[in-house]
Design an enzyme around this catalytic site. Structure first.
Site, PDB file in Angstrom:
ATOM      1  N   HIS A  60       0.829  -1.228   0.000  1.00 49.76           N
ATOM      2  CA  HIS A  60       0.000   0.000   0.000  1.00 49.76           C
ATOM      3  C   HIS A  60       0.856   1.269   0.000  1.00 49.76           C
ATOM      4  O   HIS A  60       0.308   2.371   0.098  1.00 49.76           O
ATOM      5  CB  HIS A  60      -0.923   0.039   1.217  1.00 49.76           C
ATOM      6  CG  HIS A  60      -1.910  -1.085   1.286  1.00 49.76           C
ATOM      7  ND1 HIS A  60      -2.729  -1.427   0.222  1.00 49.76           N
ATOM      8  CD2 HIS A  60      -2.215  -1.949   2.284  1.00 49.76           C
ATOM      9  CE1 HIS A  60      -3.483  -2.466   0.585  1.00 49.76           C
ATOM     10  NE2 HIS A  60      -3.190  -2.805   1.815  1.00 49.76           N
ATOM     11  N   ASP A  98      -2.553 -11.010  -1.381  1.00 47.90           N
ATOM     12  CA  ASP A  98      -3.082 -10.428  -0.146  1.00 47.90           C
ATOM     13  C   ASP A  98      -4.539 -10.034  -0.424  1.00 47.90           C
ATOM     14  O   ASP A  98      -4.886  -9.696  -1.559  1.00 47.90           O
ATOM     15  CB  ASP A  98      -2.247  -9.192   0.202  1.00 47.90           C
ATOM     16  CG  ASP A  98      -2.580  -8.603   1.553  1.00 47.90           C
ATOM     17  OD1 ASP A  98      -1.805  -8.815   2.493  1.00 47.90           O
ATOM     18  OD2 ASP A  98      -3.625  -7.914   1.663  1.00 47.90           O
ATOM     19  N   HIS A 135      -6.110  -7.504   0.276  1.00 47.87           N
ATOM     20  CA  HIS A 135      -6.275  -6.089  -0.081  1.00 47.87           C
ATOM     21  C   HIS A 135      -5.558  -5.802  -1.399  1.00 47.87           C
ATOM     22  O   HIS A 135      -4.462  -6.335  -1.629  1.00 47.87           O
ATOM     23  CB  HIS A 135      -5.704  -5.208   1.034  1.00 47.87           C
ATOM     24  CG  HIS A 135      -6.312  -5.499   2.381  1.00 47.87           C
ATOM     25  ND1 HIS A 135      -5.660  -6.262   3.338  1.00 47.87           N
ATOM     26  CD2 HIS A 135      -7.515  -5.173   2.893  1.00 47.87           C
ATOM     27  CE1 HIS A 135      -6.449  -6.380   4.405  1.00 47.87           C
ATOM     28  NE2 HIS A 135      -7.582  -5.734   4.159  1.00 47.87           N
ATOM     29  N   ASP A 171      -4.501 -12.916   4.757  1.00 50.31           N
ATOM     30  CA  ASP A 171      -5.765 -12.289   5.177  1.00 50.31           C
ATOM     31  C   ASP A 171      -7.004 -12.684   4.361  1.00 50.31           C
ATOM     32  O   ASP A 171      -8.118 -12.313   4.761  1.00 50.31           O
ATOM     33  CB  ASP A 171      -5.630 -10.765   5.345  1.00 50.31           C
ATOM     34  CG  ASP A 171      -4.822 -10.093   4.264  1.00 50.31           C
ATOM     35  OD1 ASP A 171      -4.604 -10.726   3.220  1.00 50.31           O
ATOM     36  OD2 ASP A 171      -4.424  -8.919   4.459  1.00 50.31           O
TER      37      ASP A 171
HETATM   38 ZN   LIG Z   1      -3.807  -7.245   3.417  1.00 49.17          ZN
END
Ligand SMILES: [Zn+2]
Length: 332
Positions: free
Chosen positions: A140, A177, A179, A254
């Protein structure tokens, strides 16, 4: 080249002659050093368990931290100076999510060590075919700011360094992941030598998605079989069309059904199958893979640590079945 703690810094040439007895695993003591307030969602301490499960592996330690010049391959000079100088502004600290700890020397060192470890893991993967970090996957992070517990983008720095050194011509950043790998996608949106592929929860953070070269958004509740079916459909054509020289694999756990921030529904068995599927698909195509732990969130750190080690379990299995330990090492 990192040194094995048990072997007191062997030289690179010595290390090359040694027969690697197991999967190369990268670790730095700074990974788990910073103390966040009790109950903070980002569990740096999870990495503490790594030396125990890594006991069967040759553990490599990065011996130098990245220079500002290296970080500036993907980050702005102003951001690198502010962060490493401990003067990052409140707004950007808030976006990262570590509070005032962001300015602490121990977190600054941890962040730099993670970038160093991710780069070392990639170098080891190029040499041996497969290697895993015990941290990494800070996807990120943007050129001029961090976000979502990520400060510097280790995957992006690593891809940029290896391209700059002409060690590789094409890199696939495979981000599983839960996200979206938004920072990585933005950094390489105009870089044809890096292919960004993100398989993520469509309703999850970040609210504002960037455009990866291939985005695979999945609905809430997606479980093992559907997840693995989609991955099995999407990954092989990317490998055969793009033909990467290296895969940087963010194996965030996750997407697990019990993850605090997840929303997907993979089981432990599903995650293990995922890691085996990814590694087998890449190695069968003779493409080296560097694996990174990525995100994972649970109040029970033992459970979480075990979940992260599924990557290393799968990688160890693949290391043995592809007989990578007996393979002639690539020259540096
Ligand atoms: Zn994540």
């Amino acid at each position: 080249m990192g040194a094995s703690p048990a072997n007191a810094a062997p030289t690179a040439s010595l290390q090359r002659r040694q027969k690697i007895s197991g999967l190369p695993v990268v670790y730095h003591e700074a990974y788990s050093a910073p103390q966040l307030p009790p109950g903070h969602r980002f569990p740096m301490v999870r990495i503490c368990s790594v030396p125990f499960y890594a006991a069967d592996h040759l553990v490599h330690v990065p011996d130098e931290l990245p220079t500002h010049e290296t970080l500036q391959l993907v980050h702005t000079a102003e951001f690198v100076d502010s962060f490493t100088g401990g003067t990052l502004d409140e707004a950007r600290m808030k976006r990262i999510g570590f509070g005032d700890v962001t300015r602490s020397p121990v977190l600054i060192e941890r962040t730099l060590a993670e970038v160093a470890g991710t780069l070392l893991t990639a170098r080891l993967a190029l040499r041996h075919g497969l290697a895993c970090n015990t941290a990494g996957g800070t996807h990120h992070a943007f050129p001029d700011s961090g976000s979502g517990f990520c400060i510097l983008n280790d995957l992006a720095v690593t891809a940029a360094v290896l391209l700059e050194e002409a060690r590789v011509e094409r890199v696939l950043i495979l981000d599983l992941d839960v996200h979206q790998g938004d920072g990585t996608a933005l950094m390489f949106q105009d870089e044809p030598r890096v292919f960004t592929m993100s398989v993520h929860g469509e309703s999850n953070f970040p609210a504002r998605k960037q455009r990866s070269d291939l985005d695979v958004p999945l609905p809430d509740g997606t479980a093992d079989d559907e997840y693995l079916r989609v991955l099995g459909e999407m990954l092989p054509p990317v490998l055969s069309c793009f033909q990467p020289d290296l895969v940087l694999y963010d194996a965030g756990v996750d997407p697990h059904k019990d993850d605090s921030l997840g929303k997907l529904a993979l089981t432990d068995q599903g995650l293990l199958r995922r890691e085996l599927q990814v590694l087998d698909t890449c190695l069968a195509a003779d493409i080296p893979v560097a694996g990174y732990v990525g995100g994972g969130y649970s109040p029970d750190l033992n459970v979480l640590a075990r979940r992260h080690t599924l990557l290393h379990r799968a990688a160890s299995e693949m290391w043995d079945s592809y007989e990578l330990g007996s393979r002639e090492s690539m020259p540096e």
